[in-house]
Design an enzyme around this catalytic site. Structure first.
Site, PDB file in Angstrom:
ATOM      1  N   ARG A 174       0.825  -1.204   0.000  1.00 47.44           N
ATOM      2  CA  ARG A 174       0.000   0.000   0.000  1.00 47.44           C
ATOM      3  C   ARG A 174       0.866   1.264   0.000  1.00 47.44           C
ATOM      4  O   ARG A 174       1.788   1.396  -0.776  1.00 47.44           O
ATOM      5  CB  ARG A 174      -0.992  -0.043   1.154  1.00 47.44           C
ATOM      6  CG  ARG A 174      -2.086  -1.097   0.973  1.00 47.44           C
ATOM      7  CD  ARG A 174      -3.121  -1.056   2.068  1.00 47.44           C
ATOM      8  NE  ARG A 174      -4.289  -1.892   1.765  1.00 47.44           N
ATOM      9  CZ  ARG A 174      -5.284  -2.091   2.611  1.00 47.44           C
ATOM     10  NH1 ARG A 174      -5.282  -1.512   3.797  1.00 47.44           N
ATOM     11  NH2 ARG A 174      -6.307  -2.845   2.261  1.00 47.44           N
ATOM     12  N   SER A 175       0.591   2.195   0.920  1.00 49.52           N
ATOM     13  CA  SER A 175       1.262   3.499   0.854  1.00 49.52           C
ATOM     14  C   SER A 175       2.724   3.464   1.259  1.00 49.52           C
ATOM     15  O   SER A 175       3.416   4.488   1.109  1.00 49.52           O
ATOM     16  CB  SER A 175       0.512   4.519   1.718  1.00 49.52           C
ATOM     17  OG  SER A 175      -0.655   4.948   1.054  1.00 49.52           O
ATOM     18  N   ALA A 176       3.220   2.349   1.736  1.00 52.10           N
ATOM     19  CA  ALA A 176       4.671   2.257   1.931  1.00 52.10           C
ATOM     20  C   ALA A 176       5.384   2.440   0.597  1.00 52.10           C
ATOM     21  O   ALA A 176       6.570   2.774   0.559  1.00 52.10           O
ATOM     22  CB  ALA A 176       5.041   0.922   2.566  1.00 52.10           C
TER      23      ALA A 176
END
Length: 389
Positions: free
Chosen positions: A66-68
């Site tokens: 995801r946003s990593a």
């Protein structure tokens, strides 16, 4: 739960915390890796490869983070700056002329990186199929009027960060961002991470899904403030609209979605790949090449945004593309920089201690940033460093 892998002497608390994440916090399948001064000191995995299946997690199992992914995308722009190809203080429109519309003419590249561009939403959300088309995504965000004057405030660009960074990289280099990441960062660093999963690697990636912590672990779970929950429940709020810039939300197990390059949300990595990437940002890894110069590293973690986040509501701190240590995203220490993925994954570096960290899981939770499983592992790393001092 059988935990596999290795832990260097002095880092045994990390192994204990990792096992406890299965026993107490309900992890289904996960891995954690830690580097210190460019050498791996923790490499652990356990559970199942798929959140809904019995096949075991193996060395090299990868998951969507995801946003990593945003921390990986930010490194591309900073490396282009480091090479003299991108001016952080130049208007975005100097590289991307179509972006100079609707009040965005003065948006600087650094505003884009620090979530100050003012375009976290799309008036006309894109379907998952449209979002995967980088041309459509770039056109949509270029036409979008800002919801605040660019550069004057900050708010998390949950989905639009994909097209902002991806198109800028394409305009500067002539190459898609996923290809640039593979050839200029992942391969030189020896990191197993992809933005746009190649077909040859699809068998390594597990299925992900939403899970909940056991009730007995309720005291350890992250409970978002009421204001965050209320904002997300309001269809007209920036919070809901930012995450719904792609609507309906994509099926994260869909091979077509995984093959697309959406650097805000769909990177796929092993825990070792994420940790090794951050280790390469701050130093040489196993004698290999360092990615960031010391000056670029300081740019990455210099505070550019702080205070109430117009999208996430809570106070957030951002450097140039990276979340910084704070109440919204507690990391190892005051100088740490990195990025979480909503509901689980986390990668970061702490230059002062020489630590680089990666955690991936197939079971996502409702937390946005400070997932309790990752926080337990960070606490164990901190305890290990204290005992070794």
């Amino acid at each position: 739960m059988d935990v596999h892998g290795t832990v260097a002497e002095g880092f045994e608390p990390v192994g204990e915390a990792f096992a406890a994440n299965f026993d107490r916090l309900g992890d289904r399948g996960a891995a954690v890796a830690v580097y210190r001064d460019g050498h791996k000191v923790v490499d652990l995995w356990g559970g199942t490869k798929d959140v809904d299946g019995p096949a075991p997690w193996e060395r090299g199992t990868a998951q969507i983070v995801r946003s990593a992914t945003k921390g990986v995308a930010a490194a591309v722009l900073l490396l282009l700056h480091q090479r003299g190809e991108l001016d952080l203080d130049a208007p975005v429109g100097a590289y991307w002329p179509e972006y100079k519309t609707a009040g965005k003419e003065r948006t600087r590249v650094r505003d884009l990186l620090a979530h100050r561009a003012g375009v976290p939403v799309l008036e006309r959300p894109l379907t998952p199929e449209q979002a995967a088309d980088s041309v459509l995504g770039a056109a949509a965000v270029a036409a979008q009027p800002p919801v605040w004057e660019p550069g004057t405030d900050h708010g998390y660009h949950a989905q639009t960060y994909s097209w902002l960074t991806g198109e800028l990289v394409l305009r500067v280099t002539g190459r898609p961002i996923g290809e640039w990441i593979a050839r200029e960062m992942a391969e030189p660093a020896g990191a197993d991470l992809w933005v746009g999963l190649p077909e040859r690697e699809t068998g390594r990636a597990g299925r992900v899904g939403q899970t909940e912590a056991p009730r007995s672990a309720g005291a350890l779970r992250t409970r978002p403030k009421r204001s965050v929950a209320e904002a997300y429940a309001d269809p007209g709020s920036l919070t809901r609209r930012a995450f719904a810039a792609i609507s309906p939300l994509p099926d994260e197990n869909d091979p077509d979605y995984r093959a697309a390059a959406l650097p805000a949300s769909n990177g796929i990595a092993t825990a070792d790949g994420l940790a090794r990437f951050y280790a390469a940002l701050i130093g040489e890894v196993d004698g290999g090449r360092r990615l960031f110069t010391p000056a670029t590293m300081e740019l990455a973690r210099a505070e550019h945004s702080f205070g109430p986040d117009r999208v996430l509501v809570v106070n957030t701190r951002f450097g140039l593309g990276y979340m910084l240590h704070g109440s919204a995203s507690p990391l190892l220490g005051p100088g740490s920089f990195g990025h979480p993925g909503r509901g689980g994954a986390l990668g970061f570096a702490d230059p002062e201690s020489g630590i680089a960290f990666g955690y991936v899981t197939n079971g996502f939770r409702t937390s946005v940033t400070a997932d309790p499983r990752a926080q337990a592992l960070i606490g164990a790393v901190r305890a290990s460093l204290t005992s070794l001092a």
